[in-house]
Structure formats: C-alpha cells, structure tokens
Motif scaffolding. Sequence first.
Motif, PDB file in Angstrom:
ATOM      1  N   VAL A 164       0.838  -1.204   0.000  1.00  0.00           N
ATOM      2  CA  VAL A 164       0.000   0.000   0.000  1.00  0.00           C
ATOM      3  C   VAL A 164       0.876   1.259   0.000  1.00  0.00           C
ATOM      4  O   VAL A 164       0.633   2.195  -0.770  1.00  0.00           O
ATOM      5  CB  VAL A 164      -0.965   0.000   1.205  1.00  0.00           C
ATOM      6  N   VAL A 165       1.907   1.284   0.825  1.00  0.00           N
ATOM      7  CA  VAL A 165       2.802   2.441   0.868  1.00  0.00           C
ATOM      8  C   VAL A 165       3.534   2.608  -0.462  1.00  0.00           C
ATOM      9  O   VAL A 165       3.700   3.731  -0.959  1.00  0.00           O
ATOM     10  CB  VAL A 165       3.794   2.322   2.046  1.00  0.00           C
ATOM     11  N   ALA A 166       3.940   1.491  -1.076  1.00  0.00           N
ATOM     12  CA  ALA A 166       4.609   1.561  -2.381  1.00  0.00           C
ATOM     13  C   ALA A 166       3.659   2.116  -3.442  1.00  0.00           C
ATOM     14  O   ALA A 166       4.065   2.906  -4.309  1.00  0.00           O
ATOM     15  CB  ALA A 166       5.119   0.188  -2.791  1.00  0.00           C
ATOM     16  N   GLY A 167       2.385   1.732  -3.390  1.00  0.00           N
ATOM     17  CA  GLY A 167       1.395   2.269  -4.329  1.00  0.00           C
ATOM     18  C   GLY A 167       1.198   3.764  -4.150  1.00  0.00           C
ATOM     19  O   GLY A 167       1.096   4.518  -5.125  1.00  0.00           O
ATOM     20  N   ILE A 168       1.156   4.209  -2.903  1.00  0.00           N
ATOM     21  CA  ILE A 168       1.024   5.647  -2.627  1.00  0.00           C
ATOM     22  C   ILE A 168       2.264   6.394  -3.098  1.00  0.00           C
ATOM     23  O   ILE A 168       2.172   7.479  -3.677  1.00  0.00           O
ATOM     24  CB  ILE A 168       0.750   5.880  -1.132  1.00  0.00           C
ATOM     25  N   PHE A 169       3.438   5.808  -2.863  1.00  0.00           N
ATOM     26  CA  PHE A 169       4.684   6.421  -3.320  1.00  0.00           C
ATOM     27  C   PHE A 169       4.690   6.556  -4.846  1.00  0.00           C
ATOM     28  O   PHE A 169       5.080   7.593  -5.393  1.00  0.00           O
ATOM     29  CB  PHE A 169       5.870   5.591  -2.837  1.00  0.00           C
ATOM     30  N   TRP A 170       4.236   5.526  -5.544  1.00  0.00           N
ATOM     31  CA  TRP A 170       4.167   5.573  -7.003  1.00  0.00           C
ATOM     32  C   TRP A 170       3.177   6.644  -7.465  1.00  0.00           C
ATOM     33  O   TRP A 170       3.433   7.363  -8.426  1.00  0.00           O
ATOM     34  CB  TRP A 170       3.761   4.205  -7.544  1.00  0.00           C
ATOM     35  N   LEU A 171       2.049   6.772  -6.785  1.00  0.00           N
ATOM     36  CA  LEU A 171       1.083   7.819  -7.112  1.00  0.00           C
ATOM     37  C   LEU A 171       1.700   9.202  -6.950  1.00  0.00           C
ATOM     38  O   LEU A 171       1.506  10.081  -7.793  1.00  0.00           O
ATOM     39  CB  LEU A 171      -0.160   7.687  -6.229  1.00  0.00           C
ATOM     40  N   VAL A 172       2.459   9.399  -5.877  1.00  0.00           N
ATOM     41  CA  VAL A 172       3.117  10.696  -5.653  1.00  0.00           C
ATOM     42  C   VAL A 172       4.106  10.991  -6.776  1.00  0.00           C
ATOM     43  O   VAL A 172       4.184  12.121  -7.273  1.00  0.00           O
ATOM     44  CB  VAL A 172       3.796  10.731  -4.269  1.00  0.00           C
ATOM     45  N   ILE A 173       4.856   9.982  -7.200  1.00  0.00           N
ATOM     46  CA  ILE A 173       5.795  10.173  -8.316  1.00  0.00           C
ATOM     47  C   ILE A 173       5.040  10.618  -9.572  1.00  0.00           C
ATOM     48  O   ILE A 173       5.441  11.564 -10.256  1.00  0.00           O
ATOM     49  CB  ILE A 173       6.593   8.881  -8.592  1.00  0.00           C
ATOM     50  N   MET A 174       3.943   9.954  -9.880  1.00  0.00           N
ATOM     51  CA  MET A 174       3.164  10.312 -11.073  1.00  0.00           C
ATOM     52  C   MET A 174       2.578  11.725 -10.962  1.00  0.00           C
ATOM     53  O   MET A 174       2.580  12.480 -11.933  1.00  0.00           O
ATOM     54  CB  MET A 174       2.023   9.302 -11.290  1.00  0.00           C
ATOM     55  N   LEU A 175       2.087  12.090  -9.784  1.00  0.00           N
ATOM     56  CA  LEU A 175       1.538  13.427  -9.607  1.00  0.00           C
ATOM     57  C   LEU A 175       2.613  14.506  -9.729  1.00  0.00           C
ATOM     58  O   LEU A 175       2.366  15.561 -10.319  1.00  0.00           O
ATOM     59  CB  LEU A 175       0.835  13.534  -8.257  1.00  0.00           C
ATOM     60  N   VAL A 176       3.797  14.250  -9.192  1.00  0.00           N
ATOM     61  CA  VAL A 176       4.886  15.225  -9.293  1.00  0.00           C
ATOM     62  C   VAL A 176       5.322  15.387 -10.747  1.00  0.00           C
ATOM     63  O   VAL A 176       5.535  16.508 -11.216  1.00  0.00           O
ATOM     64  CB  VAL A 176       6.071  14.810  -8.393  1.00  0.00           C
ATOM     65  N   LEU A 177       5.426  14.286 -11.475  1.00  0.00           N
ATOM     66  CA  LEU A 177       5.810  14.389 -12.886  1.00  0.00           C
ATOM     67  C   LEU A 177       4.749  15.130 -13.695  1.00  0.00           C
ATOM     68  O   LEU A 177       5.073  15.952 -14.552  1.00  0.00           O
ATOM     69  CB  LEU A 177       6.042  12.996 -13.470  1.00  0.00           C
ATOM     70  N   THR A 178       3.498  14.861 -13.419  1.00  0.00           N
ATOM     71  CA  THR A 178       2.418  15.550 -14.122  1.00  0.00           C
ATOM     72  C   THR A 178       2.393  17.035 -13.762  1.00  0.00           C
ATOM     73  O   THR A 178       2.237  17.892 -14.628  1.00  0.00           O
ATOM     74  CB  THR A 178       1.064  14.908 -13.781  1.00  0.00           C
ATOM     75  N   ALA A 179       2.551  17.333 -12.480  1.00  0.00           N
ATOM     76  CA  ALA A 179       2.536  18.735 -12.046  1.00  0.00           C
ATOM     77  C   ALA A 179       3.713  19.505 -12.620  1.00  0.00           C
ATOM     78  O   ALA A 179       3.566  20.663 -13.000  1.00  0.00           O
ATOM     79  CB  ALA A 179       2.539  18.809 -10.519  1.00  0.00           C
TER      80      ALA A 179
END
Length: 104
Positions: A71-86
């Motif tokens: 679950v933490v790895a999934g959240i970390f991956w989501l943060v990476i995607m959001l930062v790249l998109t932002a």
Amino acid sequence: MSEHIVPKKTYYAVFGALMALTAITVFVARFDLPWILNIVVALTIAVTKATLVVLYFMHVRYSSRLTQVVVVAGIFWLVIMLVLTASDYVTRGLLAPVVSISAQ
C-alpha cells in the motif's frame, strides 16, 4: 492465521468521521477561498477520508507488513506520477509558443 476482529464501535466512529468530513467539504465549498487554499483544503480532506477507508474498511491497519508495504509503495508511485504531471503542467507556460511559417 487468525483474523483481527474489529468492534462495531470502530466502524461507527470511522463512518461518523467520514460523514463529518463530507459535511466539512460541503461547508468549505461554499466559500470563495484563494485558489491555492481551495486546493489544499480539498486535498487534505480527500486524503484524510481515503486514509480512513483504506485503513479501516480495507483492513490495512490490521493486515500483514507485506500488505502495508504494498500500500505504501502504491502511494509512493502515485506521488511520483503526480509530481511528474505537475512539473509538466507548471512548465507549459514558461516556453514561448513556436510559430511555424509556412511557405507560400
């Protein structure tokens, strides 16, 4: 392997918290806050509600360490995607538009 039994009182408390956060969301939406504050408040409430759902209704709080790591790895991956998109979204206005001159 035994299952953790969660008391109904916990579920009712989480449900009450989710309903209170929903009411707060509706209440705050009626005000015209500065644009960045709107985003911060909305995301804070949404993340809090999502965390409650994942921890209690999806039983991640009482599951194995492996499940918690996933679950933490999934959240970390989501943060990476959001930062790249932002970062792409923020830098779009910095470059001058390219104007092509067509041959006539």
